[in-house]
Design an enzyme around this catalytic site. Sequence first.
Site, PDB file in Angstrom:
ATOM      1  N   ASP A  49      20.849 -18.413 -55.059  1.00 35.65           N
ATOM      2  CA  ASP A  49      22.276 -18.121 -55.194  1.00 35.65           C
ATOM      3  C   ASP A  49      22.953 -18.023 -53.829  1.00 35.65           C
ATOM      4  OD1 ASP A  49      21.200 -15.691 -54.419  1.00 35.65           O
ATOM      5  OD2 ASP A  49      22.037 -14.537 -56.085  1.00 35.65           O
ATOM      6  N   SER A  50      22.168 -18.142 -52.771  1.00 28.41           N
ATOM      7  CA  SER A  50      22.724 -18.294 -51.423  1.00 28.41           C
ATOM      8  C   SER A  50      23.600 -19.528 -51.323  1.00 28.41           C
ATOM      9  CB  SER A  50      21.598 -18.363 -50.385  1.00 28.41           C
ATOM     10  OG  SER A  50      20.617 -19.322 -50.776  1.00 28.41           O
ATOM     11  N   ASP A  88      17.417 -19.087 -59.126  1.00 28.55           N
ATOM     12  CA  ASP A  88      17.933 -17.726 -59.127  1.00 28.55           C
ATOM     13  C   ASP A  88      18.821 -17.475 -60.349  1.00 28.55           C
ATOM     14  OD1 ASP A  88      16.941 -16.253 -57.012  1.00 28.55           O
ATOM     15  OD2 ASP A  88      18.498 -16.888 -55.607  1.00 28.55           O
ATOM     16  N   LYS A 118      14.134 -16.500 -60.913  1.00 30.51           N
ATOM     17  CA  LYS A 118      13.973 -15.344 -60.031  1.00 30.51           C
ATOM     18  C   LYS A 118      15.118 -14.378 -60.283  1.00 30.51           C
ATOM     19  CE  LYS A 118      14.822 -15.426 -55.490  1.00 30.51           C
ATOM     20  NZ  LYS A 118      15.812 -14.308 -55.343  1.00 30.51           N
ATOM     21  N   GLU A 120      16.559 -10.195 -59.158  1.00 24.72           N
ATOM     22  CA  GLU A 120      16.445  -9.113 -58.193  1.00 24.72           C
ATOM     23  C   GLU A 120      16.270  -7.772 -58.896  1.00 24.72           C
ATOM     24  OE1 GLU A 120      19.477 -11.283 -54.994  1.00 24.72           O
ATOM     25  OE2 GLU A 120      19.865  -9.221 -55.628  1.00 24.72           O
ATOM     26  N   GLU A 186      12.233  -8.928 -49.154  1.00 24.60           N
ATOM     27  CA  GLU A 186      13.275  -9.296 -48.193  1.00 24.60           C
ATOM     28  C   GLU A 186      13.648  -8.120 -47.313  1.00 24.60           C
ATOM     29  OE1 GLU A 186      17.696 -11.372 -47.798  1.00 24.60           O
ATOM     30  OE2 GLU A 186      16.681 -11.338 -49.741  1.00 24.60           O
TER      31      GLU A 186
END
Length: 276
Positions: A49-50, A88, A118, A120, A186
């Site tokens: 999602d960056s 993501d 993925k 978070e 991270e």
Amino acid sequence: MSATARKTAPMPEDIRARKGGVPLVSLTAYTTPMAQFMDAHCDFVLVGDSVGMVLHGLPSTLGVTMEMMILHGQAVRRGLSRAMMVVDMPFGSYEAGPEEAFRNAARLMSETGAGAVKLEGGVAMAPTIAFLVARGVPVMAHVGLTPQSINTLGGYKVQGRGDAAAALMADARAVTSAGAFAVVLEKVPAALADRVTAEVAIPTIGIGASAGCDGQILVVDDMLGLFTAFRPKFVKRYATLGEQAEAAVAAYAEEVRARAFPGPEHVFAETAGGKS
């Protein structure tokens, strides 16, 4: 097995089985050409999602949508044949509950061809991870600095220092127990990343963590010098393509204004048999 020797993309269980072995290699990708460049060299490629920040100019990852992730996931899938693709889950697509998370994860996988998703979060997201895994959705977890939570974390700060180490360790244990096949660490202290790596049974993928992790990942635009708005401490630039691109554009503009481009070799003759 090296990525170059592999003929088919690994499955999540293949990634899990690499625990303690040759370090796993990963980068983010958002386009077909970039995926093609890294396919022979990466074990898995993350459609991160960056993308919102590095390609769309957003101030954070919070504005990224499911539609954006699907579009970029489809593009990356077309460029891969040897590397596994992980996508993501964007902010707001899984936090409300396991059922909604499953609907969105299933959509991501079915519409992009991803091998896994993925998401978070640690202890709080463990029930959701278990729910997804039980229903056939492989999950890569992500703890430590979780960019989708920057408004509650107070920014892009190192996580797990001092007394906070116990909570981060609990997060890593929780996602492991829930069935995640790997976990991204991270921006955590190197010593803590080493302890997590030694304790959990799944591969740890470091980004701003430790060389002792079971693998590493970077945002490709960071390591190639294409994204220059800021440079995290954990990024090593392997190229300066942004500078080269700007220089190339400047050279092109100069030649166009001087009528040096296009030259004779770039235009066409009046007849098909002409030299041009």
